[in-house]
Design a protein around this motif. Sequence first.
Motif, PDB file in Angstrom:
ATOM      1  N   GLU A  76      82.700  24.060   6.334  1.00  0.00           N
ATOM      2  CA  GLU A  76      81.681  24.477   7.433  1.00  0.00           C
ATOM      3  C   GLU A  76      81.229  25.538   7.590  1.00  0.00           C
ATOM      4  N   LYS A  77      81.437  25.874   6.324  1.00  0.00           N
ATOM      5  CA  LYS A  77      80.690  27.604   6.303  1.00  0.00           C
ATOM      6  C   LYS A  77      79.161  27.450   6.169  1.00  0.00           C
ATOM      7  N   ILE A  78      78.759  26.438   5.328  1.00  0.00           N
ATOM      8  CA  ILE A  78      77.834  26.252   4.166  1.00  0.00           C
ATOM      9  C   ILE A  78      77.463  25.252   5.182  1.00  0.00           C
ATOM     10  N   ARG A  79      77.507  24.456   6.256  1.00  0.00           N
ATOM     11  CA  ARG A  79      77.123  24.185   7.604  1.00  0.00           C
ATOM     12  C   ARG A  79      76.006  24.471   8.428  1.00  0.00           C
ATOM     13  N   ASP A  80      77.642  25.614   8.806  1.00  0.00           N
ATOM     14  CA  ASP A  80      76.483  27.037   9.571  1.00  0.00           C
ATOM     15  C   ASP A  80      75.367  27.929   9.462  1.00  0.00           C
ATOM     16  N   SER A 118      77.027  15.551   1.540  1.00  0.00           N
ATOM     17  CA  SER A 118      76.249  14.067   1.528  1.00  0.00           C
ATOM     18  C   SER A 118      74.866  13.660   1.383  1.00  0.00           C
ATOM     19  N   SER A 119      74.723  12.360   1.473  1.00  0.00           N
ATOM     20  CA  SER A 119      73.029  12.372   0.936  1.00  0.00           C
ATOM     21  C   SER A 119      72.595  12.220   1.537  1.00  0.00           C
ATOM     22  N   GLU A 120      72.643  13.080   2.932  1.00  0.00           N
ATOM     23  CA  GLU A 120      71.548  12.848   3.871  1.00  0.00           C
ATOM     24  C   GLU A 120      71.244  14.945   4.355  1.00  0.00           C
ATOM     25  N   ILE A 121      69.686  14.502   3.957  1.00  0.00           N
ATOM     26  CA  ILE A 121      69.214  16.013   3.602  1.00  0.00           C
ATOM     27  C   ILE A 121      70.104  17.074   5.635  1.00  0.00           C
ATOM     28  N   GLY A 122      70.527  18.339   5.147  1.00  0.00           N
ATOM     29  CA  GLY A 122      71.473  18.757   6.689  1.00  0.00           C
ATOM     30  C   GLY A 122      72.172  18.379   6.943  1.00  0.00           C
ATOM     31  N   VAL A 123      72.717  17.289   6.146  1.00  0.00           N
ATOM     32  CA  VAL A 123      74.357  17.244   6.177  1.00  0.00           C
ATOM     33  C   VAL A 123      74.910  17.709   5.745  1.00  0.00           C
ATOM     34  N   TYR A 175      73.187  26.858   6.822  1.00  0.00           N
ATOM     35  CA  TYR A 175      72.159  26.308   6.573  1.00  0.00           C
ATOM     36  C   TYR A 175      70.991  26.329   8.285  1.00  0.00           C
ATOM     37  N   THR A 176      71.858  25.790   9.275  1.00  0.00           N
ATOM     38  CA  THR A 176      71.602  26.457  10.810  1.00  0.00           C
ATOM     39  C   THR A 176      71.072  27.787  10.932  1.00  0.00           C
ATOM     40  N   ALA A 177      71.688  28.205  10.385  1.00  0.00           N
ATOM     41  CA  ALA A 177      71.299  30.009  10.937  1.00  0.00           C
ATOM     42  C   ALA A 177      70.528  30.029  10.082  1.00  0.00           C
ATOM     43  N   LEU A 178      69.891  30.069   8.536  1.00  0.00           N
ATOM     44  CA  LEU A 178      68.977  30.353   7.573  1.00  0.00           C
ATOM     45  C   LEU A 178      67.785  29.265   8.325  1.00  0.00           C
ATOM     46  N   LYS A 179      67.899  28.209   8.531  1.00  0.00           N
ATOM     47  CA  LYS A 179      67.065  26.886   8.536  1.00  0.00           C
ATOM     48  C   LYS A 179      66.188  28.022   9.960  1.00  0.00           C
ATOM     49  N   ALA A 180      67.286  28.260  10.956  1.00  0.00           N
ATOM     50  CA  ALA A 180      66.680  28.587  11.880  1.00  0.00           C
ATOM     51  C   ALA A 180      65.430  29.818  12.136  1.00  0.00           C
ATOM     52  N   LYS A 181      65.950  31.054  10.807  1.00  0.00           N
ATOM     53  CA  LYS A 181      65.447  31.949  10.421  1.00  0.00           C
ATOM     54  C   LYS A 181      64.362  32.101   9.797  1.00  0.00           C
ATOM     55  N   GLY A 182      64.607  31.024   9.201  1.00  0.00           N
ATOM     56  CA  GLY A 182      63.038  30.620   8.524  1.00  0.00           C
ATOM     57  C   GLY A 182      62.028  30.263   9.490  1.00  0.00           C
ATOM     58  N   GLN A 183      61.988  29.291  10.275  1.00  0.00           N
ATOM     59  CA  GLN A 183      61.700  28.462  11.363  1.00  0.00           C
ATOM     60  C   GLN A 183      60.760  29.745  11.808  1.00  0.00           C
ATOM     61  N   GLN A 184      60.642  31.119  11.891  1.00  0.00           N
ATOM     62  CA  GLN A 184      60.153  32.175  13.315  1.00  0.00           C
ATOM     63  C   GLN A 184      58.601  32.303  12.210  1.00  0.00           C
ATOM     64  N   SER A 185      59.196  32.739  10.974  1.00  0.00           N
ATOM     65  CA  SER A 185      57.673  32.950  10.441  1.00  0.00           C
ATOM     66  C   SER A 185      57.375  32.507   8.473  1.00  0.00           C
ATOM     67  N   LEU A 186      56.272  32.372   8.057  1.00  0.00           N
ATOM     68  CA  LEU A 186      56.410  32.748   6.742  1.00  0.00           C
ATOM     69  C   LEU A 186      56.960  33.242   6.161  1.00  0.00           C
ATOM     70  N   LEU A 187      56.588  34.944   6.537  1.00  0.00           N
ATOM     71  CA  LEU A 187      57.468  35.503   5.979  1.00  0.00           C
ATOM     72  C   LEU A 187      58.766  35.312   5.800  1.00  0.00           C
ATOM     73  N   ASP A 188      59.132  35.278   6.741  1.00  0.00           N
ATOM     74  CA  ASP A 188      60.848  35.207   7.176  1.00  0.00           C
ATOM     75  C   ASP A 188      61.527  33.841   6.226  1.00  0.00           C
ATOM     76  N   ALA A 189      60.554  33.122   6.006  1.00  0.00           N
ATOM     77  CA  ALA A 189      61.174  32.026   5.044  1.00  0.00           C
ATOM     78  C   ALA A 189      61.542  32.184   3.647  1.00  0.00           C
ATOM     79  N   TYR A 190      59.850  33.133   3.003  1.00  0.00           N
ATOM     80  CA  TYR A 190      60.642  34.123   2.036  1.00  0.00           C
ATOM     81  C   TYR A 190      61.676  33.941   2.363  1.00  0.00           C
TER      82      TYR A 190
END
Length: 163
Positions: free
Chosen positions: A88-92, A79-84, A94-109
């Motif tokens: 299904e495996k990649i979609r899941d 898809s040309s849309e960000i986050g789409v 994305y959701t999990a990794l984005k959520a983890k990365g939002q917890q702290s900068l260290l988590d994002a790294y």
Amino acid sequence: EESAAQLLRKGTGLVPLTEAEQATMLYVREEEKLARDVYIAMYDLWQAPVFSNIALSEQRHMDAIKKLIDKYGLEDSASSEIGVFNNEKIRDLYTALKAKGQQSLLDAYEVGKIIEIMDIEDLEAAMAETEKVDLDTVYGNLLSGSENHLTAFTLHIEIANQP
């Protein structure tokens, strides 16, 4: 009924891709998009330049795979849309990794490190399954990039963990 791309390919002497090579190429395209999209989200949140720099590199990786997709007459499923994502495996992921990365900068790294390790493993597997020089060359270049990205994220984690 053959597509125009298939007819064109016949005249170029291109050896058709196996079903496994096709599936892998389309998966790698979405996996590179996953990396880019997560890094864009992490940059937007944390403003750490490593994310924007590597997101640009991931876009180049996506472009390299797109050239192969076009060369072999495949339909690009990304898809040309960000986050789409269509996978299904990649979609899941994305959701999990984005959520983890939002917890702290260290988590994002850490998320960056997770993504690059996954990319390295998948690119090594992709290279092992093909004997096509063009695919091996592109996958090898992407692998080298992912190794550099892993080094960058590992360094950022080490710095963040210093007292």
